[in-house]
Design a protein around this motif. Structure first.
Motif, PDB file in Angstrom:
ATOM      1  N   GLU A   1       0.839  -1.199   0.000  1.00 34.40           N
ATOM      2  CA  GLU A   1       0.000   0.000   0.000  1.00 34.40           C
ATOM      3  C   GLU A   1       0.874   1.249   0.000  1.00 34.40           C
ATOM      4  OE1 GLU A   1      -3.350   0.361  -0.090  1.00 34.40           O
ATOM      5  OE2 GLU A   1      -3.623  -1.807  -0.290  1.00 34.40           O
ATOM      6  N   HIS A   2       1.907   1.240   0.817  1.00 38.43           N
ATOM      7  CA  HIS A   2       2.815   2.392   0.894  1.00 38.43           C
ATOM      8  C   HIS A   2       3.537   2.609  -0.421  1.00 38.43           C
ATOM      9  CE1 HIS A   2       5.901   5.146   2.056  1.00 38.43           C
ATOM     10  NE2 HIS A   2       6.860   4.231   2.039  1.00 38.43           N
ATOM     11  N   LEU A   3       3.956   1.526  -1.084  1.00 37.45           N
ATOM     12  CA  LEU A   3       4.662   1.655  -2.361  1.00 37.45           C
ATOM     13  C   LEU A   3       3.805   2.381  -3.390  1.00 37.45           C
ATOM     14  CD1 LEU A   3       6.235  -1.932  -2.764  1.00 37.45           C
ATOM     15  CD2 LEU A   3       7.262   0.111  -1.746  1.00 37.45           C
ATOM     16  N   LEU A   4       2.563   1.960  -3.516  1.00 34.50           N
ATOM     17  CA  LEU A   4       1.667   2.554  -4.503  1.00 34.50           C
ATOM     18  C   LEU A   4       1.264   3.974  -4.123  1.00 34.50           C
ATOM     19  CD1 LEU A   4      -0.495  -0.579  -5.330  1.00 34.50           C
ATOM     20  CD2 LEU A   4       1.027   0.634  -6.897  1.00 34.50           C
ATOM     21  N   GLN A   5       1.066   4.234  -2.832  1.00 36.74           N
ATOM     22  CA  GLN A   5       0.742   5.589  -2.383  1.00 36.74           C
ATOM     23  C   GLN A   5       1.871   6.548  -2.724  1.00 36.74           C
ATOM     24  OE1 GLN A   5       0.025   4.947   1.785  1.00 36.74           O
ATOM     25  NE2 GLN A   5      -2.098   4.299   1.500  1.00 36.74           N
TER      26      GLN A   5
ATOM     27  N   ALA B   1       4.299   6.162  -5.068  1.00 34.45           N
ATOM     28  CA  ALA B   1       4.452   6.297  -6.517  1.00 34.45           C
ATOM     29  C   ALA B   1       3.369   7.168  -7.128  1.00 34.45           C
ATOM     30  CB  ALA B   1       4.441   4.910  -7.159  1.00 34.45           C
ATOM     31  N   GLU B   2       2.136   6.984  -6.699  1.00 30.43           N
ATOM     32  CA  GLU B   2       1.030   7.745  -7.273  1.00 30.43           C
ATOM     33  C   GLU B   2       1.072   9.214  -6.856  1.00 30.43           C
ATOM     34  OE1 GLU B   2      -1.962   6.602  -9.447  1.00 30.43           O
ATOM     35  OE2 GLU B   2       0.053   5.852  -9.900  1.00 30.43           O
ATOM     36  N   ALA B   3       1.530   9.492  -5.647  1.00 32.03           N
ATOM     37  CA  ALA B   3       1.672  10.888  -5.214  1.00 32.03           C
ATOM     38  C   ALA B   3       2.728  11.600  -6.057  1.00 32.03           C
ATOM     39  CB  ALA B   3       2.043  10.940  -3.729  1.00 32.03           C
TER      40      ALA B   3
ATOM     41  N   LYS C   1      -4.621   5.927   5.060  1.00 31.59           N
ATOM     42  CA  LYS C   1      -5.540   4.807   4.977  1.00 31.59           C
ATOM     43  C   LYS C   1      -6.269   4.776   3.636  1.00 31.59           C
ATOM     44  CE  LYS C   1      -4.992   3.288   9.273  1.00 31.59           C
ATOM     45  NZ  LYS C   1      -4.493   1.936   9.586  1.00 31.59           N
ATOM     46  N   VAL C   2      -5.961   5.730   2.763  1.00 32.48           N
ATOM     47  CA  VAL C   2      -6.596   5.796   1.452  1.00 32.48           C
ATOM     48  C   VAL C   2      -5.986   4.729   0.544  1.00 32.48           C
ATOM     49  CG1 VAL C   2      -7.078   7.212  -0.573  1.00 32.48           C
ATOM     50  CG2 VAL C   2      -7.048   8.257   1.710  1.00 32.48           C
ATOM     51  N   ARG C   3      -6.832   3.858   0.006  1.00 33.89           N
ATOM     52  CA  ARG C   3      -6.356   2.754  -0.811  1.00 33.89           C
ATOM     53  C   ARG C   3      -6.177   3.164  -2.271  1.00 33.89           C
ATOM     54  NH1 ARG C   3      -7.001  -2.229   1.504  1.00 33.89           N
ATOM     55  NH2 ARG C   3      -6.166  -2.199   3.584  1.00 33.89           N
ATOM     56  N   VAL C   4      -5.199   2.564  -2.934  1.00 38.95           N
ATOM     57  CA  VAL C   4      -4.954   2.765  -4.359  1.00 38.95           C
ATOM     58  C   VAL C   4      -5.604   1.615  -5.123  1.00 38.95           C
ATOM     59  CG1 VAL C   4      -3.193   2.904  -6.160  1.00 38.95           C
ATOM     60  CG2 VAL C   4      -2.786   3.977  -3.934  1.00 38.95           C
ATOM     61  N   ASP C   5      -6.245   1.902  -6.250  1.00 34.39           N
ATOM     62  CA  ASP C   5      -6.851   0.880  -7.097  1.00 34.39           C
ATOM     63  C   ASP C   5      -5.734   0.170  -7.862  1.00 34.39           C
ATOM     64  OD1 ASP C   5      -8.140  -0.633  -9.047  1.00 34.39           O
ATOM     65  OD2 ASP C   5      -9.731   0.835  -9.338  1.00 34.39           O
TER      66      ASP C   5
ATOM     67  N   GLY D   1      -5.568  -2.593  -9.647  1.00 38.60           N
ATOM     68  CA  GLY D   1      -5.873  -3.024 -11.002  1.00 38.60           C
ATOM     69  C   GLY D   1      -5.802  -1.900 -12.014  1.00 38.60           C
ATOM     70  N   LYS D   2      -6.152  -0.710 -11.591  1.00 35.18           N
ATOM     71  CA  LYS D   2      -6.159   0.442 -12.493  1.00 35.18           C
ATOM     72  C   LYS D   2      -4.749   0.918 -12.829  1.00 35.18           C
ATOM     73  CE  LYS D   2      -8.084   5.112 -12.941  1.00 35.18           C
ATOM     74  NZ  LYS D   2      -8.925   6.158 -12.274  1.00 35.18           N
ATOM     75  N   VAL D   3      -3.857   0.921 -11.848  1.00 31.15           N
ATOM     76  CA  VAL D   3      -2.510   1.477 -12.062  1.00 31.15           C
ATOM     77  C   VAL D   3      -1.470   0.433 -12.464  1.00 31.15           C
ATOM     78  CG1 VAL D   3      -2.993   3.328 -10.417  1.00 31.15           C
ATOM     79  CG2 VAL D   3      -1.804   1.279  -9.625  1.00 31.15           C
ATOM     80  N   LYS D   4      -1.770  -0.843 -12.272  1.00 31.60           N
ATOM     81  CA  LYS D   4      -0.788  -1.897 -12.531  1.00 31.60           C
ATOM     82  C   LYS D   4      -0.222  -1.872 -13.952  1.00 31.60           C
ATOM     83  CE  LYS D   4      -0.084  -6.911 -12.301  1.00 31.60           C
ATOM     84  NZ  LYS D   4      -0.682  -8.222 -11.907  1.00 31.60           N
ATOM     85  N   PRO D   5      -1.053  -1.723 -15.004  1.00 32.23           N
ATOM     86  CA  PRO D   5      -0.474  -1.721 -16.358  1.00 32.23           C
ATOM     87  C   PRO D   5       0.578  -0.630 -16.563  1.00 32.23           C
ATOM     88  CG  PRO D   5      -2.846  -2.026 -16.458  1.00 32.23           C
ATOM     89  CD  PRO D   5      -2.520  -1.669 -15.037  1.00 32.23           C
ATOM     90  N   TYR D   6       0.349   0.537 -15.984  1.00 32.60           N
ATOM     91  CA  TYR D   6       1.322   1.620 -16.131  1.00 32.60           C
ATOM     92  C   TYR D   6       2.658   1.243 -15.499  1.00 32.60           C
ATOM     93  CZ  TYR D   6       3.735   6.038 -15.438  1.00 32.60           C
ATOM     94  OH  TYR D   6       4.690   7.020 -15.424  1.00 32.60           O
ATOM     95  N   TYR D   7       2.629   0.707 -14.289  1.00 25.88           N
ATOM     96  CA  TYR D   7       3.882   0.374 -13.610  1.00 25.88           C
ATOM     97  C   TYR D   7       4.570  -0.833 -14.244  1.00 25.88           C
ATOM     98  CZ  TYR D   7       2.796   4.003 -10.347  1.00 25.88           C
ATOM     99  OH  TYR D   7       2.528   5.239  -9.816  1.00 25.88           O
ATOM    100  N   LEU D   8       3.810  -1.739 -14.806  1.00 24.37           N
ATOM    101  CA  LEU D   8       4.422  -2.847 -15.533  1.00 24.37           C
ATOM    102  C   LEU D   8       5.194  -2.335 -16.742  1.00 24.37           C
ATOM    103  CD1 LEU D   8       1.636  -5.618 -15.481  1.00 24.37           C
ATOM    104  CD2 LEU D   8       3.780  -5.560 -14.174  1.00 24.37           C
TER     105      LEU D   8
END
Length: 304
Positions: A114-118, A120-122, A278-282, A284-291
């Protein structure tokens, strides 16, 4: 809030836009707003406030500071530098962190993915064109797989927490400094002077840091020939080195290249620290971009 920094050297192929003899204005308060409190309603990185995590965090640092000696770090680097524990891709490693919680962190008790995606997205919101920095946000904590049984299931004190140099005097700005009194290196005249085994201006690359996920992920990225720019590797290796980038300690060991890379680490740290929520990242939505970024900067399979 803005800061002006000299743009690190490197062309488009290294992840930076080519700019000659220019300064880049980096806006630090763009799309991402710094929260006033952490997940528990307290000030960020407050290690003294009474909370449900305070006692456990302090005990973590007591063991960490007693045990992180120069000899211990040398053994860990030799053992894990072999990169013979596992072979897998970056995203596979992200998924291994689903059950990992950092006992040294007073700000959050969510799983590490969760922290990794938070983070990266920020970063992505404020710096949409710096894709290398987005990926750095995603992977900066992947070294915490050292807690996984497949990697020897190291104790938390040997994986997470603030990092600091070993082989020279421990600086008083390191959190819970008092526990270094019980570290044998604290009383060793070869290690307890300002420079210890090192010399002024030697460069952080020549300094042994306390062992943990930062140094391990740096070794993994470097030895697997990532094409991420040097600033990304610097961020990965020193993002937990708060005595340096928050308190300004140990600067006497830095060289000019460290000075340049530190500017990027100061930028990164805002998102690493304050995106915890505590805000969750979607996913499935962001995975293709990071791949797509993983494919750009890393081989399909890495040695870990």
């Amino acid at each position: 809030m803005t800061i002006l920094i000299d743009h690190p050297e490197g062309g488009v192929e290294s992840g930076f836009s080519k700019v000659d003899n220019a300064e880049i204005e980096l806006v630090l308060d763009g799309g991402f707003l710094v929260p006033q409190t952490n997940s528990f309603g307290h000030t960020f990185r407050d290690y003294d406030v009474e909370s449900e995590r305070q006692q456990g965090v302090e005990n973590f640092y007591r063991i960490n500071h007693i045990s992180q000696t120069y000899d211990f770090v040398k053994r860990m680097r030799e053992e894990y530098g072999k990169l013979n524990k596992m072979e897998m891709g970056i995203w596979e490693c992200c998924e291994l962190l689903n059950d990992v919680i950092d006992e040294s962190d007073p700000d959050l008790d969510e799983p590490q993915v969760e922290h990794l995606l938070q983070t990266a997205e920020a970063i992505r919101k404020d710096y949409p064109d710096e894709d290398w920095l987005h990926l750095t946000g995603l992977i900066h904590d992947l070294g915490k797989v050292l807690l996984h049984p497949g990697f020897g299931e190291l104790s938390q004190w040997a994986v997470v927490g603030d990092t600091f140099p070993v082989g020279c005097a421990f600086d008083k700005s390191v959190v819970h400094y008092k526990y270094f009194e019980e570290n044998p290196d604290h009383h060793n005249p070869d290690y307890n002077t300002k420079c210890g085994l090192y010399s002024e201006g030697c460069g952080l690359n020549n300094v042994m840091m306390s062992w943990g996920h930062d140094d391990y992920m740096y070794l993994v990225a470097k030895e697997n020939n990532t094409t991420l720019p040097p600033a990304a590797l610097f961020i990965i290796r020193y993002h937990s080195f708060y005595a340096l980038h928050k308190s300004g300690a140990y600067k006497h060991l830095m060289n000019e290249e460290d000075d340049e890379n530190l500017k990027w680490l100061h930028i990164f740290n805002k998102y690493d620290l304050y995106s915890k929520s505590k805000v969750r990242v979607d996913v499935g939505k962001v995975k293709p971009y990071y791949l797509s970024l993983i494919e750009k900067y890393f081989p399909a399979k890495l040695r870990w």
